[in-house]
Design an enzyme around this catalytic site. Sequence first.
Site, PDB file in Angstrom:
ATOM      1  N   HIS A 100       0.824  -1.226   0.000  1.00 22.39           N
ATOM      2  CA  HIS A 100       0.000   0.000   0.000  1.00 22.39           C
ATOM      3  C   HIS A 100       0.845   1.258   0.000  1.00 22.39           C
ATOM      4  O   HIS A 100       0.353   2.336   0.321  1.00 22.39           O
ATOM      5  CB  HIS A 100      -0.938   0.013   1.220  1.00 22.39           C
ATOM      6  CG  HIS A 100      -1.979  -1.064   1.174  1.00 22.39           C
ATOM      7  ND1 HIS A 100      -2.447  -1.696   2.308  1.00 22.39           N
ATOM      8  CD2 HIS A 100      -2.620  -1.656   0.128  1.00 22.39           C
ATOM      9  CE1 HIS A 100      -3.347  -2.600   1.963  1.00 22.39           C
ATOM     10  NE2 HIS A 100      -3.475  -2.605   0.652  1.00 22.39           N
ATOM     11  N   CYS A 132       3.822  20.881  -5.427  1.00 21.31           N
ATOM     12  CA  CYS A 132       4.890  20.289  -6.232  1.00 21.31           C
ATOM     13  C   CYS A 132       5.796  21.409  -6.759  1.00 21.31           C
ATOM     14  O   CYS A 132       5.302  22.387  -7.335  1.00 21.31           O
ATOM     15  CB  CYS A 132       4.247  19.532  -7.398  1.00 21.31           C
ATOM     16  SG  CYS A 132       5.393  19.008  -8.669  1.00 21.31           S
ATOM     17  N   THR A 189      -3.232  -9.026  10.687  1.00 23.44           N
ATOM     18  CA  THR A 189      -4.147  -8.360   9.766  1.00 23.44           C
ATOM     19  C   THR A 189      -5.557  -8.886   9.975  1.00 23.44           C
ATOM     20  O   THR A 189      -5.768 -10.071  10.218  1.00 23.44           O
ATOM     21  CB  THR A 189      -3.716  -8.523   8.290  1.00 23.44           C
ATOM     22  OG1 THR A 189      -4.657  -7.829   7.464  1.00 23.44           O
ATOM     23  CG2 THR A 189      -3.646  -9.976   7.850  1.00 23.44           C
ATOM     24  N   ASN A 194      -2.371 -13.915  15.249  1.00 24.31           N
ATOM     25  CA  ASN A 194      -3.271 -12.802  15.551  1.00 24.31           C
ATOM     26  C   ASN A 194      -3.779 -12.971  16.982  1.00 24.31           C
ATOM     27  O   ASN A 194      -3.836 -14.080  17.484  1.00 24.31           O
ATOM     28  CB  ASN A 194      -4.447 -12.807  14.556  1.00 24.31           C
ATOM     29  CG  ASN A 194      -5.100 -11.435  14.451  1.00 24.31           C
ATOM     30  OD1 ASN A 194      -5.444 -10.841  15.466  1.00 24.31           O
ATOM     31  ND2 ASN A 194      -5.239 -10.934  13.224  1.00 24.31           N
ATOM     32  N   GLU A 238      -6.750 -12.294  17.751  1.00 20.84           N
ATOM     33  CA  GLU A 238      -8.180 -12.696  17.679  1.00 20.84           C
ATOM     34  C   GLU A 238      -8.426 -13.460  16.383  1.00 20.84           C
ATOM     35  O   GLU A 238      -7.574 -13.496  15.491  1.00 20.84           O
ATOM     36  CB  GLU A 238      -9.061 -11.439  17.721  1.00 20.84           C
ATOM     37  CG  GLU A 238      -8.850 -10.539  16.496  1.00 20.84           C
ATOM     38  CD  GLU A 238      -9.606  -9.222  16.578  1.00 20.84           C
ATOM     39  OE1 GLU A 238     -10.086  -8.863  17.663  1.00 20.84           O
ATOM     40  OE2 GLU A 238      -9.687  -8.538  15.530  1.00 20.84           O
TER      41      GLU A 238
HETATM   42  C1  BV8 Z   1      -9.052  -1.499  -4.947  1.00 18.79           C
HETATM   43  C2  BV8 Z   1      -2.863   2.697   2.796  1.00 18.79           C
HETATM   44  C3  BV8 Z   1      -9.948  -1.424  -7.114  1.00 18.79           C
HETATM   45  C4  BV8 Z   1      -3.409   3.985   3.255  1.00 18.79           C
HETATM   46  C5  BV8 Z   1      -4.699   1.108   2.895  1.00 18.79           C
HETATM   47  C6  BV8 Z   1     -16.816  -1.409  -1.140  1.00 18.79           C
HETATM   48  C7  BV8 Z   1     -16.724  -0.071  -1.508  1.00 18.79           C
HETATM   49  C8  BV8 Z   1     -15.516   0.480  -1.964  1.00 18.79           C
HETATM   50  C9  BV8 Z   1     -14.379  -0.307  -2.058  1.00 18.79           C
HETATM   51  C10 BV8 Z   1     -14.493  -1.637  -1.667  1.00 18.79           C
HETATM   52  C11 BV8 Z   1     -15.685  -2.196  -1.226  1.00 18.79           C
HETATM   53  N1  BV8 Z   1     -15.448  -3.506  -0.927  1.00 18.79           N
HETATM   54  C12 BV8 Z   1     -14.161  -3.798  -1.168  1.00 18.79           C
HETATM   55  C13 BV8 Z   1     -13.585  -2.662  -1.644  1.00 18.79           C
HETATM   56  C14 BV8 Z   1     -12.218  -2.552  -2.047  1.00 18.79           C
HETATM   57  C15 BV8 Z   1     -11.412  -1.866  -0.940  1.00 18.79           C
HETATM   58  C16 BV8 Z   1     -11.561  -2.601   0.370  1.00 18.79           C
HETATM   59  O1  BV8 Z   1     -10.964  -3.654   0.550  1.00 18.79           O
HETATM   60  N2  BV8 Z   1     -12.355  -2.044   1.312  1.00 18.79           N
HETATM   61  C17 BV8 Z   1     -12.528  -2.703   2.596  1.00 18.79           C
HETATM   62  C18 BV8 Z   1     -12.714  -1.642   3.694  1.00 18.79           C
HETATM   63  C19 BV8 Z   1     -13.749  -3.621   2.504  1.00 18.79           C
HETATM   64  N3  BV8 Z   1     -10.059  -1.967  -1.406  1.00 18.79           N
HETATM   65  C20 BV8 Z   1      -9.550  -0.980  -2.160  1.00 18.79           C
HETATM   66  O2  BV8 Z   1     -10.126   0.055  -2.414  1.00 18.79           O
HETATM   67  C21 BV8 Z   1      -8.180  -1.270  -2.736  1.00 18.79           C
HETATM   68  N4  BV8 Z   1      -8.185  -0.928  -4.114  1.00 18.79           N
HETATM   69  O3  BV8 Z   1      -9.814  -2.367  -4.649  1.00 18.79           O
HETATM   70  O4  BV8 Z   1      -8.983  -0.948  -6.194  1.00 18.79           O
HETATM   71  C22 BV8 Z   1      -9.631  -0.756  -8.381  1.00 18.79           C
HETATM   72  C23 BV8 Z   1      -9.111  -1.532  -9.425  1.00 18.79           C
HETATM   73  C24 BV8 Z   1      -8.867  -0.914 -10.624  1.00 18.79           C
HETATM   74  C25 BV8 Z   1      -9.106   0.470 -10.781  1.00 18.79           C
HETATM   75  C26 BV8 Z   1      -9.596   1.225  -9.719  1.00 18.79           C
HETATM   76  C27 BV8 Z   1      -9.870   0.621  -8.498  1.00 18.79           C
HETATM   77  C28 BV8 Z   1      -7.113  -0.424  -2.066  1.00 18.79           C
HETATM   78  C29 BV8 Z   1      -7.084  -0.726  -0.584  1.00 18.79           C
HETATM   79  C30 BV8 Z   1      -5.870  -0.033   0.024  1.00 18.79           C
HETATM   80  C31 BV8 Z   1      -6.336   0.937   1.080  1.00 18.79           C
HETATM   81  N5  BV8 Z   1      -5.154   1.497   1.737  1.00 18.79           N
HETATM   82  N6  BV8 Z   1      -3.592   1.617   3.446  1.00 18.79           N
HETATM   83  C32 BV8 Z   1      -3.031   4.258   4.681  1.00 18.79           C
HETATM   84  O5  BV8 Z   1      -2.516   3.374   5.398  1.00 18.79           O
HETATM   85  O6  BV8 Z   1      -3.273   5.411   5.090  1.00 18.79           O
HETATM   86  S1  BV8 Z   1      -5.472  -0.145   3.702  1.00 18.79           S
HETATM   87  C33 BV8 Z   1      -5.232  -0.034   5.384  1.00 18.79           C
HETATM   88  O7  BV8 Z   1      -5.936  -1.163   5.912  1.00 18.79           O
HETATM   89  C34 BV8 Z   1      -3.814  -0.226   5.881  1.00 18.79           C
HETATM   90  O8  BV8 Z   1      -2.843  -0.447   4.906  1.00 18.79           O
HETATM   91  C35 BV8 Z   1      -3.944  -1.481   6.755  1.00 18.79           C
HETATM   92  O9  BV8 Z   1      -2.804  -2.226   6.841  1.00 18.79           O
HETATM   93  C36 BV8 Z   1      -4.964  -2.172   5.955  1.00 18.79           C
HETATM   94  C37 BV8 Z   1      -5.590  -3.410   6.432  1.00 18.79           C
HETATM   95  O10 BV8 Z   1      -5.868  -3.278   7.773  1.00 18.79           O
HETATM   96  P1  BV8 Z   1      -5.021  -4.252   8.750  1.00 18.79           P
HETATM   97  O11 BV8 Z   1      -3.579  -4.106   8.431  1.00 18.79           O
HETATM   98  O12 BV8 Z   1      -5.582  -5.619   8.669  1.00 18.79           O
HETATM   99  O13 BV8 Z   1      -5.267  -3.574  10.128  1.00 18.79           O
HETATM  100  P2  BV8 Z   1      -6.544  -3.743  11.067  1.00 18.79           P
HETATM  101  O14 BV8 Z   1      -6.489  -2.644  12.068  1.00 18.79           O
HETATM  102  O15 BV8 Z   1      -7.765  -3.922  10.221  1.00 18.79           O
HETATM  103  O16 BV8 Z   1      -6.287  -5.142  11.790  1.00 18.79           O
HETATM  104  C38 BV8 Z   1      -5.221  -5.273  12.698  1.00 18.79           C
HETATM  105  C39 BV8 Z   1      -5.180  -6.753  13.063  1.00 18.79           C
HETATM  106  O17 BV8 Z   1      -4.047  -6.990  13.912  1.00 18.79           O
HETATM  107  C40 BV8 Z   1      -6.406  -7.203  13.837  1.00 18.79           C
HETATM  108  O18 BV8 Z   1      -6.838  -8.446  13.314  1.00 18.79           O
HETATM  109  C41 BV8 Z   1      -5.890  -7.380  15.280  1.00 18.79           C
HETATM  110  O19 BV8 Z   1      -6.527  -8.451  15.949  1.00 18.79           O
HETATM  111  C42 BV8 Z   1      -4.452  -7.746  15.027  1.00 18.79           C
HETATM  112  N7  BV8 Z   1      -3.522  -7.393  16.101  1.00 18.79           N
HETATM  113  C43 BV8 Z   1      -3.559  -6.277  16.907  1.00 18.79           C
HETATM  114  N8  BV8 Z   1      -2.485  -6.296  17.737  1.00 18.79           N
HETATM  115  C44 BV8 Z   1      -1.781  -7.432  17.446  1.00 18.79           C
HETATM  116  C45 BV8 Z   1      -2.432  -8.123  16.409  1.00 18.79           C
HETATM  117  N9  BV8 Z   1      -1.972  -9.291  15.915  1.00 18.79           N
HETATM  118  C46 BV8 Z   1      -0.835  -9.773  16.432  1.00 18.79           C
HETATM  119  N10 BV8 Z   1      -0.142  -9.171  17.426  1.00 18.79           N
HETATM  120  C47 BV8 Z   1      -0.587  -8.000  17.957  1.00 18.79           C
HETATM  121  N11 BV8 Z   1       0.110  -7.415  18.937  1.00 18.79           N
HETATM  122 ZN    ZN Z   2       3.785  18.116 -10.075  1.00 22.10          ZN
END
Ligand code: BV8
Ligand code: ZN
Length: 245
Positions: free
Chosen positions: A120, A148, A189, A214, A216
């Site tokens: 990402h 820019c 994740t 994880n 959970e």
């Molecule tokens: C795409 C960068 C298509 C930015 C990020 C409905 C409407 C609109 C879109 C969608 C939709 N349904 C699906 C989509 C697609 C969408 C999507 O997936 N949405 C989700 C919300 C359903 N995806 C996209 O839009 C992607 N692009 O599909 O493009 C396309 C194709 C062609 C042309 C045009 C378009 C792009 C997605 C990228 C988004 N950017 N990050 C930034 O960071 O600011 S994603 C963001 O979430 C972060 O990168 C993060 O890493 C990522 C995932 O979250 P997690 O890493 O899993 O973090 P989370 O907090 O959720 O979970 C933490 C976990 O750790 C938990 O399970 C917890 O239990 C565990 N944990 C906690 N502590 C510990 C632990 N485990 C172990 N040890 C510990 N100590």
């Molecule tokens: Zn520029």
Amino acid sequence: MVEEIKLCSNKIKISQNIVVLTGAGISAESGIPTFRGENGLWKNYRAEDLATPSAFMRNPQLVWEWYCWRRRIIKKAGPNAGHIALKEMEEILRERFFLITQNVDGLHRKAGNENVIEFHGNIWVTVCSQCGKTRWDETENYSEVPRCEACGGFERPGVVWFGEPIPERVLQASFEKARNCDVFMVIGTSGIVQPAASLASIAKSAGAFIVEINIERTPLSPLVDLNLKGRAGEILPAIVENLKE
Ligand code: BV8
Ligand code: ZN
């Protein structure tokens, strides 16, 4: 848990290619808030509301305020025991090891990993939204939206937002790694964001042994062969200890 950790280490020892996918959970023990954890990520905004092109179009100032807030936290944070363990795993396994991270905090590279794909993007990269000019940028405070110097366009964080495609070569390289590994580890994740989360099922259908670390259960848990429930900062060092034996 000792038994499961031993099983995981043994699978890694005999593996030809291991791929690790990390999410925000591996940086949680560095003090970096996760996206969907109890404390959420920022005030009462959700990532899906701020990490989007339309949010940036509507209010680039607010989006930069959020990213600078995160940059300040990340700058103070350092790699934790989980990051260090993955660096040691790469040192032991060398070209058999590959890391794909969803995180933009850059902590895996800071820990010393080299075989890394930042799926990402990286929060320390700033890109012009007009001409695409890219620069490394460690600014932690912008009083106004940066411009820019080449074309005067608004600059934005060099990360992939919701609704934006993953860069093609990043996507293809990651799919190729997931298709050709025999062990695939999913660490910290929630398995919600696509297409990153699909890498685990691609590896599974290619016959890989899937391990989840994880605190959970997640939507990926049912397809996983070995669930190691606990903190990455505790489990990963134990796995690496076994690898050194
Ligand atoms: C795409 C960068 C298509 C930015 C990020 C409905 C409407 C609109 C879109 C969608 C939709 N349904 C699906 C989509 C697609 C969408 C999507 O997936 N949405 C989700 C919300 C359903 N995806 C996209 O839009 C992607 N692009 O599909 O493009 C396309 C194709 C062609 C042309 C045009 C378009 C792009 C997605 C990228 C988004 N950017 N990050 C930034 O960071 O600011 S994603 C963001 O979430 C972060 O990168 C993060 O890493 C990522 C995932 O979250 P997690 O890493 O899993 O973090 P989370 O907090 O959720 O979970 C933490 C976990 O750790 C938990 O399970 C917890 O239990 C565990 N944990 C906690 N502590 C510990 C632990 N485990 C172990 N040890 C510990 N100590
Ligand atoms: Zn520029």
